[in-house]
Design a protein around this motif. Sequence first.
Motif, short mmCIF file in Angstrom:
data_model
loop_
_atom_site.label_atom_id
_atom_site.label_comp_id
_atom_site.label_asym_id
_atom_site.label_seq_id
_atom_site.Cartn_x
_atom_site.Cartn_y
_atom_site.Cartn_z
N ARG A 25 41.19 -33.54 5.78
CA ARG A 25 42.03 -34.73 5.96
C ARG A 25 41.42 -35.92 5.21
O ARG A 25 42.10 -36.64 4.49
CB ARG A 25 42.13 -35.09 7.45
N VAL A 40 51.89 -45.45 4.85
CA VAL A 40 52.73 -44.44 5.49
C VAL A 40 52.63 -43.12 4.74
O VAL A 40 52.49 -42.06 5.35
CB VAL A 40 54.20 -44.91 5.54
N ALA A 43 49.45 -41.39 5.47
CA ALA A 43 49.49 -40.75 6.79
C ALA A 43 50.25 -39.43 6.72
O ALA A 43 49.87 -38.45 7.35
CB ALA A 43 50.14 -41.69 7.81
N ARG A 44 51.32 -39.42 5.92
CA ARG A 44 52.13 -38.18 5.82
C ARG A 44 51.36 -37.08 5.09
O ARG A 44 51.36 -35.93 5.51
CB ARG A 44 53.42 -38.47 5.07
N THR A 46 48.18 -36.78 4.78
CA THR A 46 47.08 -36.34 5.63
C THR A 46 47.59 -35.41 6.74
O THR A 46 46.96 -34.40 7.05
CB THR A 46 46.37 -37.56 6.26
N THR A 47 48.74 -35.76 7.30
CA THR A 47 49.30 -34.91 8.35
C THR A 47 49.65 -33.52 7.80
O THR A 47 49.38 -32.50 8.44
CB THR A 47 50.57 -35.56 8.96
N GLU A 51 48.10 -29.99 9.03
CA GLU A 51 48.89 -28.85 9.53
C GLU A 51 48.51 -27.56 8.81
O GLU A 51 48.35 -26.51 9.44
CB GLU A 51 50.39 -29.12 9.32
N ASP A 98 64.09 -24.62 11.32
CA ASP A 98 63.77 -25.64 12.32
C ASP A 98 63.82 -25.02 13.70
O ASP A 98 64.66 -24.18 13.99
CB ASP A 98 64.79 -26.77 12.24
N GLY A 99 62.90 -25.48 14.55
CA GLY A 99 62.93 -25.02 15.94
C GLY A 99 62.21 -23.71 16.16
O GLY A 99 62.04 -23.26 17.27
N THR A 102 58.14 -25.00 16.26
CA THR A 102 57.96 -26.20 17.08
C THR A 102 58.30 -25.95 18.54
O THR A 102 57.77 -26.58 19.43
CB THR A 102 58.83 -27.36 16.58
N GLY A 112 58.16 -28.95 8.91
CA GLY A 112 57.64 -30.30 9.03
C GLY A 112 56.80 -30.66 7.81
O GLY A 112 56.95 -31.74 7.22
N ARG A 115 58.94 -31.41 4.93
CA ARG A 115 59.59 -32.72 5.03
C ARG A 115 58.64 -33.86 4.63
O ARG A 115 59.07 -34.87 4.12
CB ARG A 115 60.02 -32.99 6.47
N LEU A 116 57.36 -33.66 4.93
CA LEU A 116 56.39 -34.73 4.65
C LEU A 116 56.14 -34.85 3.14
O LEU A 116 55.68 -35.88 2.67
CB LEU A 116 55.08 -34.43 5.37
#
Lengths: 138, 331
Positions: A25, A40, A43-44, A46-47, A51, A98-99, A102, A112, A115-116
Amino acid sequence: MVGGIILNSKSTVEIITEWDIVVARQLGRNEAKIIGFGTVEQARITTAISELARNIYLYASAGEIVIERIEEVEKYGIRITAIDKGPGIDNVRKVMEDGYSTSGGLGAGLPGVKRLMDGMEIQTTVGKGTIIKIEKWI
Amino acid sequence: MKELQIQYKKILADYLKNQTERNLYIGQNFIRQLIQKKVTPEEVISIHKHAVEQIYPDITSEILNSFDFLIEIMVHFGLTVQEHQSLLVQQEELRIEMNVATKIQSMLLKTAIPKVNELDIGMVSIPIRKMNGDYVHFLNDEQHYVSVAVTDVVGKGVPAALCMSMVKYGLDTLEYANNNPSYVLEVLNRIIEKSVDDSMFVSMFYGTYDIKGNIFTYGSAGHEPAIYYNSRDQKFYDLESRGLLLGVMSEVKYRQYKIHLEENDFILMITDGVTDFRKQGDLDPRNVIKELALNYINLSAQEMCERMYAYLKDLTDFNLEDDFTVVIFKK
């Protein structure tokens, strides 16, 4: 989708313990900041790294995260490659739904991560391992 | 984004000057715009941070850092929101598909009630969900016979609907063949047993009326017994028949029985959705139905069906729990 010319040498972090996720990270955030991503976006990115690194830590006993700067005509960005020799993904389409991941509370999941970022590419062989490449442009 | 940033700063500055309800209301209206433009929660916090920085140039770095922290942890929240939005889109797609499927089903399973001078026929079939698990199929060769199959698939929704189309095609292929109830039930049983999942069963009442001879011949495969009213005796009889559900075993024999219909006699064929109001205390559903039918006996068969449906819907406070089908053959 994923392309570009590599400018700088790559930095690689081996993911073995949970704290290696933090190292990856940190490296990613520093790189993103130098390239010029805003708070922002940092942050994305890094997220997303977090993951991918977590997936390696949880599902493949070992693997690595490679972070590099990329450049195209008037365009700068970051590419992260997650490489592991884990079990591989049996059904890529399913994990990209999706789903799917998660619902079990496992985290953002690959949809996810996608998307980032701006681009994502998965190569996987069951029993051999997985390579996931993600990119984001400024 | 720049434009939004400027607007947000103004709205926030107004509020910080005057903490009025009006300013809060303006803020909430503004966030609606942001949601429409798919601005994520972490971006909203970033917009807020920049606005605060501009309004208070002397703000401490600790406070600004706290916003960075919030941005960081809100990334996951943003992902959840986006996932939710994409699932809503998918849900809408499924809903549209489902509507198309429903239309196709009702087109496939459309049955016109035959017009026969010597027999008054009525029918009501109302699904509880979008797809009907009940199906009524009429056969009429004008001069000689009117036949009816009243079917209930055990199981609801899409799987039941798929199974139902098979029943329909099975019945269609039998159209010009021998339509003795025992033969029809035996053939359909074989088709369903071979081609449908083990968990899927079908109950069917099959009756055929000989127009010249006034003879009603019937057989049943695990179906709710039909009700026969004999007007001379002024008595009801349950048309019991112990046939096995269709699709359980391959070689099953079904017995058939005959009744001679006289003037004002009628036969009431129903699915178990009709008798499914057991919560209403100690009423015996079948007795309620018999009584209802007697009350409406002077109406046409179609009106009888409609009145019964209206009454039972009312009795259960519009909470019928199953697909509802009534067919009446009235002499």
